[in-house]
Design a protein around this motif. Structure first.
Motif, PDB file in Angstrom:
ATOM      1  N   LEU A  95      51.973 -32.075  38.890  1.00 57.02           N
ATOM      2  CA  LEU A  95      50.621 -32.011  39.431  1.00 57.02           C
ATOM      3  C   LEU A  95      50.701 -31.639  40.914  1.00 57.02           C
ATOM      4  CD1 LEU A  95      49.057 -35.114  37.652  1.00 57.02           C
ATOM      5  CD2 LEU A  95      48.913 -32.701  37.018  1.00 57.02           C
ATOM      6  N   PRO A  96      49.606 -31.171  41.494  1.00 62.52           N
ATOM      7  CA  PRO A  96      49.637 -30.723  42.897  1.00 62.52           C
ATOM      8  C   PRO A  96      50.154 -31.811  43.839  1.00 62.52           C
ATOM      9  CG  PRO A  96      47.568 -30.081  41.859  1.00 62.52           C
ATOM     10  CD  PRO A  96      48.271 -30.979  40.887  1.00 62.52           C
ATOM     11  N   GLU A  97      50.942 -31.390  44.823  1.00 65.86           N
ATOM     12  CA  GLU A  97      51.509 -32.338  45.782  1.00 65.86           C
ATOM     13  C   GLU A  97      50.443 -32.920  46.710  1.00 65.86           C
ATOM     14  OE1 GLU A  97      54.716 -30.566  47.896  1.00 65.86           O
ATOM     15  OE2 GLU A  97      55.976 -30.306  46.106  1.00 65.86           O
ATOM     16  N   ASP A  98      49.342 -32.185  46.907  1.00 65.55           N
ATOM     17  CA  ASP A  98      48.331 -32.643  47.863  1.00 65.55           C
ATOM     18  C   ASP A  98      47.103 -33.255  47.196  1.00 65.55           C
ATOM     19  OD1 ASP A  98      47.595 -30.188  46.745  1.00 65.55           O
ATOM     20  OD2 ASP A  98      46.526 -29.523  48.543  1.00 65.55           O
ATOM     21  N   LEU A  99      47.084 -33.290  45.857  1.00 68.48           N
ATOM     22  CA  LEU A  99      45.932 -33.835  45.143  1.00 68.48           C
ATOM     23  C   LEU A  99      46.357 -34.894  44.132  1.00 68.48           C
ATOM     24  CD1 LEU A  99      43.898 -30.573  44.384  1.00 68.48           C
ATOM     25  CD2 LEU A  99      43.426 -32.278  46.155  1.00 68.48           C
ATOM     26  N   PHE A 100      45.464 -35.831  43.890  1.00 68.79           N
ATOM     27  CA  PHE A 100      45.705 -36.929  42.950  1.00 68.79           C
ATOM     28  C   PHE A 100      44.572 -36.938  41.935  1.00 68.79           C
ATOM     29  CE2 PHE A 100      45.211 -41.249  41.433  1.00 68.79           C
ATOM     30  CZ  PHE A 100      46.513 -41.690  41.252  1.00 68.79           C
ATOM     31  N   TYR A 101      44.917 -37.065  40.653  1.00 69.16           N
ATOM     32  CA  TYR A 101      43.885 -37.075  39.611  1.00 69.16           C
ATOM     33  C   TYR A 101      43.567 -38.507  39.212  1.00 69.16           C
ATOM     34  CZ  TYR A 101      41.197 -35.684  35.520  1.00 69.16           C
ATOM     35  OH  TYR A 101      40.191 -35.492  34.607  1.00 69.16           O
ATOM     36  N   LEU A 102      42.303 -38.880  39.400  1.00 64.45           N
ATOM     37  CA  LEU A 102      41.823 -40.191  38.988  1.00 64.45           C
ATOM     38  C   LEU A 102      40.725 -39.990  37.958  1.00 64.45           C
ATOM     39  CD1 LEU A 102      41.789 -43.296  39.370  1.00 64.45           C
ATOM     40  CD2 LEU A 102      40.040 -42.935  41.131  1.00 64.45           C
ATOM     41  N   SER A 103      40.909 -40.562  36.787  1.00 64.74           N
ATOM     42  CA  SER A 103      39.911 -40.444  35.737  1.00 64.74           C
ATOM     43  C   SER A 103      39.187 -41.783  35.614  1.00 64.74           C
ATOM     44  CB  SER A 103      40.565 -40.061  34.419  1.00 64.74           C
ATOM     45  OG  SER A 103      39.621 -39.471  33.548  1.00 64.74           O
ATOM     46  N   VAL A 104      37.863 -41.736  35.790  1.00 67.66           N
ATOM     47  CA  VAL A 104      37.052 -42.948  35.893  1.00 67.66           C
ATOM     48  C   VAL A 104      36.087 -43.031  34.718  1.00 67.66           C
ATOM     49  CG1 VAL A 104      35.478 -44.245  37.365  1.00 67.66           C
ATOM     50  CG2 VAL A 104      37.162 -42.700  38.403  1.00 67.66           C
ATOM     51  N   ASP A 132      26.341 -40.353  39.311  1.00 65.99           N
ATOM     52  CA  ASP A 132      26.459 -40.089  40.753  1.00 65.99           C
ATOM     53  C   ASP A 132      27.782 -40.680  41.246  1.00 65.99           C
ATOM     54  OD1 ASP A 132      23.922 -38.893  40.822  1.00 65.99           O
ATOM     55  OD2 ASP A 132      22.952 -40.827  41.124  1.00 65.99           O
ATOM     56  N   VAL A 133      28.539 -39.868  41.976  1.00 64.31           N
ATOM     57  CA  VAL A 133      29.858 -40.283  42.445  1.00 64.31           C
ATOM     58  C   VAL A 133      29.965 -40.063  43.948  1.00 64.31           C
ATOM     59  CG1 VAL A 133      32.351 -39.921  42.237  1.00 64.31           C
ATOM     60  CG2 VAL A 133      30.883 -39.611  40.229  1.00 64.31           C
ATOM     61  N   PHE A 156      34.836 -40.129  30.430  1.00 69.18           N
ATOM     62  CA  PHE A 156      35.537 -40.169  31.713  1.00 69.18           C
ATOM     63  C   PHE A 156      35.046 -39.072  32.660  1.00 69.18           C
ATOM     64  CE2 PHE A 156      38.334 -42.799  29.307  1.00 69.18           C
ATOM     65  CZ  PHE A 156      38.989 -43.606  30.225  1.00 69.18           C
ATOM     66  N   VAL A 157      35.050 -39.405  33.947  1.00 74.88           N
ATOM     67  CA  VAL A 157      34.770 -38.449  35.012  1.00 74.88           C
ATOM     68  C   VAL A 157      36.087 -38.218  35.748  1.00 74.88           C
ATOM     69  CG1 VAL A 157      33.478 -37.999  37.126  1.00 74.88           C
ATOM     70  CG2 VAL A 157      32.395 -39.268  35.250  1.00 74.88           C
ATOM     71  N   GLU A 189      47.707 -45.903  39.852  1.00 77.62           N
ATOM     72  CA  GLU A 189      47.358 -45.602  38.467  1.00 77.62           C
ATOM     73  C   GLU A 189      46.290 -44.517  38.427  1.00 77.62           C
ATOM     74  OE1 GLU A 189      46.305 -49.377  36.766  1.00 77.62           O
ATOM     75  OE2 GLU A 189      48.409 -49.984  36.558  1.00 77.62           O
ATOM     76  N   THR A 190      46.229 -43.794  37.308  1.00 76.38           N
ATOM     77  CA  THR A 190      45.352 -42.639  37.202  1.00 76.38           C
ATOM     78  C   THR A 190      44.114 -42.889  36.350  1.00 76.38           C
ATOM     79  OG1 THR A 190      46.550 -41.805  35.275  1.00 76.38           O
ATOM     80  CG2 THR A 190      47.324 -41.075  37.453  1.00 76.38           C
ATOM     81  N   CYS A 191      43.983 -44.093  35.826  1.00 72.89           N
ATOM     82  CA  CYS A 191      42.881 -44.415  34.912  1.00 72.89           C
ATOM     83  C   CYS A 191      42.140 -45.647  35.439  1.00 72.89           C
ATOM     84  CB  CYS A 191      43.466 -44.705  33.519  1.00 72.89           C
ATOM     85  SG  CYS A 191      42.245 -44.892  32.221  1.00 72.89           S
ATOM     86  N   LEU A 192      40.827 -45.533  35.574  1.00 68.40           N
ATOM     87  CA  LEU A 192      40.029 -46.625  36.114  1.00 68.40           C
ATOM     88  C   LEU A 192      38.890 -46.945  35.144  1.00 68.40           C
ATOM     89  CD1 LEU A 192      39.333 -48.579  38.416  1.00 68.40           C
ATOM     90  CD2 LEU A 192      38.153 -46.685  39.567  1.00 68.40           C
ATOM     91  N   THR A 193      38.959 -48.138  34.531  1.00 67.94           N
ATOM     92  CA  THR A 193      37.973 -48.502  33.524  1.00 67.94           C
ATOM     93  C   THR A 193      37.315 -49.865  33.821  1.00 67.94           C
ATOM     94  OG1 THR A 193      39.688 -49.545  32.180  1.00 67.94           O
ATOM     95  CG2 THR A 193      39.185 -47.239  31.694  1.00 67.94           C
ATOM     96  N   THR A 194      37.384 -50.292  35.077  1.00 69.44           N
ATOM     97  CA  THR A 194      36.890 -51.636  35.439  1.00 69.44           C
ATOM     98  C   THR A 194      35.570 -51.604  36.220  1.00 69.44           C
ATOM     99  OG1 THR A 194      38.255 -51.592  37.439  1.00 69.44           O
ATOM    100  CG2 THR A 194      39.200 -52.627  35.467  1.00 69.44           C
ATOM    101  N   MET A 195      34.952 -50.429  36.325  1.00 72.96           N
ATOM    102  CA  MET A 195      33.729 -50.309  37.122  1.00 72.96           C
ATOM    103  C   MET A 195      32.502 -50.524  36.229  1.00 72.96           C
ATOM    104  SD  MET A 195      34.605 -47.245  39.796  1.00 72.96           S
ATOM    105  CE  MET A 195      33.338 -47.802  40.956  1.00 72.96           C
TER     106      MET A 195
END
Length: 198
Positions: A95-104, A132-133, A156-157, A189-195
């Protein structure tokens, strides 16, 4: 009879692997730093991601409708690579060195534990909803993202965020909101399911 038993055992083992992958684990997938693929190179053309970069493959797979997602592909988003497993073998796309993927996956009533996002098995509650994010860098106060995103069919977003920051993430839907702190370093972590939207 022995052949049937062996096939059944193999099928059950694969089903268990699918059921426990990605969403059920907070441990990163094991990968070898010396090699980005196993000896058997999987055929990714069948899944529409042959020749794509890691980021392109993530976006492509996240957008596939749930009913069309292949049970022959496991795709786990780690912090620095996309790990892919098919019946033919395994491979890893950086994955890109300057970006992080977070799936919410915001939720109102129902969620599930998740550590590293599975693009093929994770399911959220709010597929197709316009959410809205807002993402604000905690160190600088800069607003990195402030827009409405439509959740994928899996609920997921997907957010590509600058790497190595601490940020405040706020999501909102129909007057309900949720806010949390997120990290985008290599150990995050790349997965967020607690919101939960309240």
């Amino acid at each position: 009879m022995t052949g049937r038993r062996t096939t059944l055992s193999t099928t059950l083992a694969l089903a268990l692997a699918v059921a426990t992958a990605g969403c059920a684990s907070s441990e990163p997938a094991a990968s070898s730093p010396e090699s980005s693929s196993s000896a058997a190179e999987p055929d990714l053309a069948a899944f529409g991601i042959a020749g794509l970069s890691g980021a392109e493959a993530v976006d492509t797979l996240e957008a596939v409708p749930v009913a069309e997602r292949s049970t022959d592909l496991m795709a786990s988003v780690q912090s620095t690579a996309l790990e892919l497993t098919t019946p033919d073998g395994e491979t890893s796309l950086p994955l890109p060195e300057d970006l992080f993927y977070l799936s919410v996956a915001p939720y109102v009533e129902q969620t599930h534990p998740c550590g590293f996002h599975s693009l093929t098995t994770c399911r959220g509650e709010l597929g197709g909803e316009d959410i809205d994010v807002e993402v604000v860098d905690e160190a600088t106060g800069e607003t990195i993202l402030d827009e409405t995103r439509t959740a994928a069919d899996n609920g997921f977003v997907g957010l590509w965020l600058p790497r190595d920051i601490e940020a405040t993430l706020t999501v909102a839907l129909d007057g309900k909101t949720s806010t949390t702190s997120v990290s985008t370093d290599d150990d995050a972590e790349t997965c967020l399911t607690t919101m939960q939207l309240t």
